[in-house]
Design a protein around this motif. Structure first.
Motif, PDB file in Angstrom:
ATOM      1  N   GLU A 145       1.086  -1.182  -0.105  1.00 39.33           N
ATOM      2  CA  GLU A 145      -0.253   0.200  -0.224  1.00 39.33           C
ATOM      3  C   GLU A 145       0.838   1.523   0.249  1.00 39.33           C
ATOM      4  N   ARG A 146       2.097   1.405   0.687  1.00 38.18           N
ATOM      5  CA  ARG A 146       2.977   2.097   0.216  1.00 38.18           C
ATOM      6  C   ARG A 146       3.878   2.247  -0.622  1.00 38.18           C
ATOM      7  N   ARG A 152      -1.551   2.409  -2.263  1.00 38.61           N
ATOM      8  CA  ARG A 152      -2.811   3.166  -2.649  1.00 38.61           C
ATOM      9  C   ARG A 152      -2.452   3.911  -0.883  1.00 38.61           C
ATOM     10  N   THR A 153      -1.394   4.706  -0.345  1.00 42.03           N
ATOM     11  CA  THR A 153      -1.306   5.304   0.002  1.00 42.03           C
ATOM     12  C   THR A 153      -0.644   6.276  -0.168  1.00 42.03           C
ATOM     13  N   ALA A 156      -2.468   9.968  -0.256  1.00 37.19           N
ATOM     14  CA  ALA A 156      -3.209   9.382   0.724  1.00 37.19           C
ATOM     15  C   ALA A 156      -2.933  10.623   1.970  1.00 37.19           C
ATOM     16  N   LYS A 158      -4.383  12.954   6.096  1.00 39.09           N
ATOM     17  CA  LYS A 158      -4.478  12.824   6.829  1.00 39.09           C
ATOM     18  C   LYS A 158      -5.175  13.678   7.704  1.00 39.09           C
ATOM     19  N   ARG A 186      -6.657  10.384  -2.098  1.00 40.93           N
ATOM     20  CA  ARG A 186      -7.677   9.283  -0.841  1.00 40.93           C
ATOM     21  C   ARG A 186      -6.873  10.476   0.228  1.00 40.93           C
ATOM     22  N   LEU A 188      -8.182  10.829   3.967  1.00 35.55           N
ATOM     23  CA  LEU A 188      -8.364   9.919   5.030  1.00 35.55           C
ATOM     24  C   LEU A 188      -9.261  10.293   6.429  1.00 35.55           C
ATOM     25  N   GLU A 233     -10.468   4.939   7.829  1.00 35.30           N
ATOM     26  CA  GLU A 233      -9.793   5.349   7.010  1.00 35.30           C
ATOM     27  C   GLU A 233     -10.015   3.837   6.420  1.00 35.30           C
TER      28      GLU A 233
END
Length: 376
Positions: A145-146, A152-153, A156, A158, A186, A188, A233
């Protein structure tokens, strides 16, 4: 193509002999000389110095083949291009022996977007995220994910200040437009969330909260629930339902009144079934379903009660089920966080349930997964 195995280690040990091997390959008709860091032990400074020296002794095109044993396979490949390499060898996602080969995914993205080297078309570059995920799926590997560019992140955000800034000027927290590599931004929702996070995500759901007084109430509820073990998240659908409840866009489709789960040992096997009493469109329903486990049995009972009223439910399938312990020190009395991923064949969404009772947590996530699939 002549792959000079162990070239950088060989050059360090005996540079004259290493250069003679390249000359022999060139005399034998090689078109490209590829210098290999087979052990993956070289650093970028060594790669650069050797590339510069080799260029003095041959006019043939040079290539680079790196491994990632020191964690610099991508950096070594890129600096080799800066020092004359015109061919780069590697693998998608860096899959390979030991610590892996040089990862072509960030290499392609960096060459194209940072170094001005046109190695693929812009249209192909937009497929980079899809390609990375596809290869992992075929290889039965869990995506990182990283991962740079395609994770995916990777884009992202936050913290509330980050979300606010990226809405106004994306370049403040994004080094490229994620769409250029087929990825997406994204924002979060978490205990660090601010009003900007909620507004951004709500806008993605088609709900304008820019001037809504409800936004602060949503932020307060998110932070309260996260203090109880929720984590939004990875639960986009549960967050969407929360926003819909606060903005008057939520419509209760059904209500679970009672449920029971039974587990017995019968004829040497575990027999599990669930009963559910529900109110659907003002009508009470009582259904029973047997399953391979308690969640499967509950899912079956829910569907039996709801399918006559909502035929679209037959298109909604549970695609993933994850359980995480929230407070491990409580051992078997700990709270658990259940994440359920659902799909109708066109979309995917995730819902969450938290409780000290894994059955209750699962039912909450199941119910919200069905609600979202029917409402959204």
């Amino acid at each position: 193509i002549y792959d000079a195995e162990h070239f950088f280690d060989g050059f360090k040990a005996n540079p004259k002999y290493a250069l003679k091997t390249l000359a022999a390959a060139a005399d034998a008709g090689a078109d490209v000389l590829v210098l290999c860091d087979t052990n993956g032990g070289s650093l970028p400074s060594h790669i650069a110095a050797v590339m510069d020296e080799v260029k003095k002794h041959t006019a043939l095109p040079l290539g680079i083949h790196c491994h990632n044993d020191c964690g610099v396979g991508v950096a070594n490949s890129l600096i080799a291009v800066e020092h004359g390499a015109t061919q780069v060898q590697g693998t998608i996602n860096g899959i390979g022996e030991r610590c892996g080969n040089a990862n072509l995914v960030p290499i392609i993205a960096n060459l194209q977007l940072k170094m001005g080297v046109q190695c693929v078309s812009d249209a192909s570059l937009r497929n980079l995220t899809f390609l990375s995920h596809f290869v992992n799926e075929v290889a039965n590997l869990v995506p990182d994910e990283r991962a740079p560019f395609v994770g995916r992140t990777a884009f992202a955000h936050k913290g509330g200040m980050h979300a606010d800034a990226v809405m106004k000027h994306p370049s403040t927290y994004e080094h490229i437009d994620p769409a250029r590599v087929g990825n997406e931004r994204r924002v979060l929702i978490s205990e660090m969330a601010g009003i900007s996070n909620v507004r951004y995500l709500s806008r993605e759901l088609g709900i304008d909260l820019d001037k809504s007084p409800e936004v602060r109430a949503i932020v307060r509820e998110v932070k309260k629930l996260e203090s109880e073990g929720y984590e939004f998240e990875g639960a986009d659908a549960s967050f969407a339902l929360l926003v819909m409840r606060h903005t008057g866009k939520y419509r209760r489709l059904f209500e679970v009144l009672e449920y029971r789960v039974f587990c017995e040992q019968l004829d040497g096997r575990a027999a599990i079934w669930a009963t559910i009493k529900m109110r659907v469109n003002g009508t009470e329903q009582f259904t029973v379903s047997e399953g391979d486990g308690p969640v499967h049995a509950l899912d079956g009972a829910l569907r039996r009660a709801l399918s006559p009223f909502y035929p679209h439910l037959n298109d909604i399938k549970l695609t993933d089920f994850k359980v995480r312990v929230v407070n491990v020190r409580e051992a078997t009395a700990a709270k658990v966080r259940v994440l359920i991923q659902s799909s109708d064949g066109q979309r995917e969404w995730t819902t969450i349930g938290v409780s000290t009772n894994i059955i209750e947590a699962s039912l909450r996530a199941l119910v919200e997964g069905i609600e979202y699939g029917l409402l959204a």
